[in-house]
Design a protein around this motif. Structure first.
Motif, PDB file in Angstrom:
ATOM      1  N   ARG A  10      28.010  37.692  96.919  1.00 55.11           N
ATOM      2  CA  ARG A  10      29.513  38.296  97.085  1.00 55.11           C
ATOM      3  C   ARG A  10      30.439  37.352  97.956  1.00 55.11           C
ATOM      4  NH1 ARG A  10      29.508  44.060  94.665  1.00 55.11           N
ATOM      5  NH2 ARG A  10      26.909  44.201  93.523  1.00 55.11           N
ATOM      6  N   VAL A  11      29.114  38.134  99.122  1.00 49.99           N
ATOM      7  CA  VAL A  11      30.660  37.502 100.257  1.00 49.99           C
ATOM      8  C   VAL A  11      30.707  35.893 100.535  1.00 49.99           C
ATOM      9  CG1 VAL A  11      31.042  38.932 102.709  1.00 49.99           C
ATOM     10  CG2 VAL A  11      30.033  40.351 100.804  1.00 49.99           C
ATOM     11  N   SER A  44      33.724  34.139 100.507  1.00 48.87           N
ATOM     12  CA  SER A  44      34.608  34.588 101.747  1.00 48.87           C
ATOM     13  C   SER A  44      34.545  34.193 102.549  1.00 48.87           C
ATOM     14  CB  SER A  44      34.750  36.148 102.021  1.00 48.87           C
ATOM     15  OG  SER A  44      33.806  36.901 102.733  1.00 48.87           O
ATOM     16  N   GLY A  53      35.224  29.991 102.037  1.00 52.08           N
ATOM     17  CA  GLY A  53      35.878  30.274 101.058  1.00 52.08           C
ATOM     18  C   GLY A  53      37.471  28.448 102.232  1.00 52.08           C
ATOM     19  N   GLY A  55      42.221  34.024  96.005  1.00 46.00           N
ATOM     20  CA  GLY A  55      42.027  35.173  95.875  1.00 46.00           C
ATOM     21  C   GLY A  55      42.020  35.845  95.159  1.00 46.00           C
ATOM     22  N   PHE A 112      38.215  35.174  94.304  1.00 46.49           N
ATOM     23  CA  PHE A 112      37.364  36.022  94.484  1.00 46.49           C
ATOM     24  C   PHE A 112      38.004  37.599  93.799  1.00 46.49           C
ATOM     25  CE2 PHE A 112      38.599  35.394  99.414  1.00 46.49           C
ATOM     26  CZ  PHE A 112      37.919  34.354  99.841  1.00 46.49           C
ATOM     27  N   SER A 113      38.893  37.307  93.144  1.00 50.98           N
ATOM     28  CA  SER A 113      39.038  38.836  92.067  1.00 50.98           C
ATOM     29  C   SER A 113      38.395  38.060  90.749  1.00 50.98           C
ATOM     30  CB  SER A 113      40.692  38.942  91.850  1.00 50.98           C
ATOM     31  OG  SER A 113      41.558  38.909  93.148  1.00 50.98           O
ATOM     32  N   ARG A 125      32.219  32.526  89.208  1.00 52.09           N
ATOM     33  CA  ARG A 125      32.082  33.976  89.778  1.00 52.09           C
ATOM     34  C   ARG A 125      32.572  35.121  88.686  1.00 52.09           C
ATOM     35  NH1 ARG A 125      30.081  33.144  94.494  1.00 52.09           N
ATOM     36  NH2 ARG A 125      30.898  34.809  95.070  1.00 52.09           N
ATOM     37  N   TRP A 160      36.887  46.277  99.678  1.00 42.80           N
ATOM     38  CA  TRP A 160      36.706  44.846  99.327  1.00 42.80           C
ATOM     39  C   TRP A 160      37.620  43.920 100.114  1.00 42.80           C
ATOM     40  CZ3 TRP A 160      34.003  41.118  96.559  1.00 42.80           C
ATOM     41  CH2 TRP A 160      33.176  41.691  95.400  1.00 42.80           C
ATOM     42  N   SER A 176      36.263  40.385 100.941  1.00 39.86           N
ATOM     43  CA  SER A 176      36.993  39.475 100.962  1.00 39.86           C
ATOM     44  C   SER A 176      37.406  38.811 102.298  1.00 39.86           C
ATOM     45  CB  SER A 176      37.420  39.704  99.017  1.00 39.86           C
ATOM     46  OG  SER A 176      37.205  40.305  98.521  1.00 39.86           O
ATOM     47  N   TRP A 177      38.192  39.500 102.963  1.00 42.02           N
ATOM     48  CA  TRP A 177      39.412  38.755 103.406  1.00 42.02           C
ATOM     49  C   TRP A 177      39.629  39.165 104.524  1.00 42.02           C
ATOM     50  CZ3 TRP A 177      42.315  35.564 101.691  1.00 42.02           C
ATOM     51  CH2 TRP A 177      42.618  35.559  99.959  1.00 42.02           C
ATOM     52  N   GLY A 236      41.868  41.623  95.790  1.00 38.80           N
ATOM     53  CA  GLY A 236      41.633  39.898  95.896  1.00 38.80           C
ATOM     54  C   GLY A 236      43.038  39.738  95.928  1.00 38.80           C
TER      55      GLY A 236
END
Length: 446
Positions: A28-29, A32, A35, A50, A53-54, A112, A252, A256-257, A384
């Motif tokens: 999952r990560v 990021s 990215g 984003g 990611f979502s 994804r 998240w 994600s960020w 996300g």
């Protein structure tokens, strides 16, 4: 193999669930970390990134209940094996987007999304395993280990993906993740069984210990009827689902960020960002284990109301304070440490969510935890896209303050949960007999 050597099979399987949990977050990560490179290569904005990611979290959220139903129906061994192989396929497909693709954004979103749909089975399956294999008095620690895999996988991701990206390019990092997952899934199928009584290496002493502390009867009907009316009318289910929505939103942001935040907003270089972005996930790992231990200790000494609910409420309230303060700190490194403290405090509550659903739901733990986890992943899908939107208009401090406020909402929601309210599961045979099959209640202090 002698009996002493085979008396801890349940903890061997918990350890492997820890590894599968780590693999799921590696898958999952990874995007990021990659990215920024992907965005530059395909000319994507932060808003588009984003949405990518979502997409994963949306697929993950939408298929939570399905994943739980599958785990309840077919058992955690087969369902989880199929899921891990699915992750490997779609992780590999992420790396196969052509460099000159005209619809790269749509491709990434689709792949994804489907990866997230496959990953939806992991924690409902793990919770079904816990309900069948782990005595009530050990569930906090078991869930602590399983969800420590989140911190381990997400913490390993920045240095691993960064190294592979620097040496071989971003695509190679996704191929590596796919291979790791395939191997881990094959080993799980080899060593796992759905019921402790089916496992050839479970000793009579271990089997007796397991059965003495279960809230379900082993083998008591594979085709149970899910009490949907009770699930949907349950204050406990709604409260933990709302709390897990808040939890997922906050978690998240880190998945994600956080890496992107350190690099783009705080101005750290690639290697420094990789190092400091590990801190929240290392804190998650340590605090998952500590939270599981604290959860079991208070449950044993003071009952599940304190051990499951109050521990989680306090942890989320503390996380709120750390995140609010960390967003105000001017020093980059100090901010990283304080925000990591917030992530760790958040994960002190993790085992409570999954232990409480196993406690109250018994043999339909996969379904009930799937409902709860759907709430968490809807929160993740919202963050996300919403986090960069808030940041672009009001600044990154505002994004973290929203997360801090949601932590408080999640803490208050725990105060509505009564762990003594357990479901009964009706089997087909019970329906024929005109009665409901009762569940075996654990010897818990109310």
């Amino acid at each position: 193999m002698n009996e002493a050597a085979t008396s801890q099979v349940r903890w061997l399987l918990v350890l492997w669930l820890f590894l599968l949990s780590a693999v799921s977050y590696l898958d999952r990560v990874n995007i990021s970390i990659a990215g920024g490179t992907i965005a530059d290569s395909y000319h994507l904005s932060d808003i588009q990134l984003g949405e990518i990611f979502s997409s994963l979290v949306a697929g993950y959220a939408l298929f939570q209940t399905v994943g739980g139903l599958l785990a309840d129906r077919f058992g955690p061994r087969r369902v989880l094996t199929f899921g891990v192989l699915w992750w490997g396929i779609f992780t590999a497909l992420t790396a196969m987007v052509p460099a000159n693709a005209r619809n790269a954004f749509l491709w990434f979103c689709t792949v994804r999304f489907l990866l997230g749909a496959g990953e939806a089975v992991i924690y409902p399956s793990a919770n079904q395993f816990v309900a069948r294999w782990i005595p009530v008095q050990e569930r906090g620690m078991a869930n602590g280990w399983i969800f420590a895999g989140v911190g381990a996988g997400a913490g390993l991701t920045p240095p691993l993906i960064t190294y592979i990206m620097v040496q071989y390019g971003w695509r190679a990092s996704f191929w590596a993740c796919a291979v790791i997952g395939a191997i881990a899934g094959a080993i799980w199928f080899w060593i796992a069984r759905d019921e402790p009584g089916q496992h050839p290496r479970v000793s009579p002493a271990e089997l007796k210990k397991i059965e003495s502390g279960l809230t379900i009867v082993e083998g008591a009907g594979d085709l149970q009827t899910i009490p949907w009316a009770r699930v949907l009318q349950s204050r406990e289910v709604w409260a933990v689902t709302v709390s897990y929505f808040c939890y997922g939103y906050v978690a998240w942001i880190f998945f994600s960020w956080f890496y992107r935040y350190l690099a783009k907003v705080r101005g750290l270089d690639l290697k420094s960002s990789s190092f400091y972005s590990m801190l929240p996930f290392l804190a998650m790992l340590v605090c998952c284990l500590a939270g599981g231990k604290v959860n079991d200790w208070f449950t044993k000494k003071r009952g599940p109301r304190i051990g499951r609910c109050i521990v989680a409420a306090v942890a989320m309230a503390v996380a709120s304070g750390f995140i609010a303060y960390g967003s105000q700190v001017s020093g980059t490194r100090l901010a990283s440490v304080v925000l990591a403290g917030g992530a760790g405090a958040l994960y002190l509550s993790q085992s409570s969510f999954w232990s409480i659903t196993a406690d109250i739901a018994g043999r339909c733990a996969g379904t009930v935890s799937g409902v709860m986890n759907m709430g968490g992943q809807v929160g993740g899908a919202v963050t996300g896209s919403l986090t960069p939107w808030i940041a672009s208009r009001y600044g990154w401090t505002a994004s973290f303050l929203v997360a801090s406020a949601l932590c408080l909402v999640g803490a208050v929601s725990w105060l509505l949960v009564d762990p003594r309210k357990k479901f009964a599961v009706a089997t087909p045979q019970d329906s024929l007999n005109g009665r409901e099959h009762g569940v075996v209640q654990a010897n818990l202090k109310a």
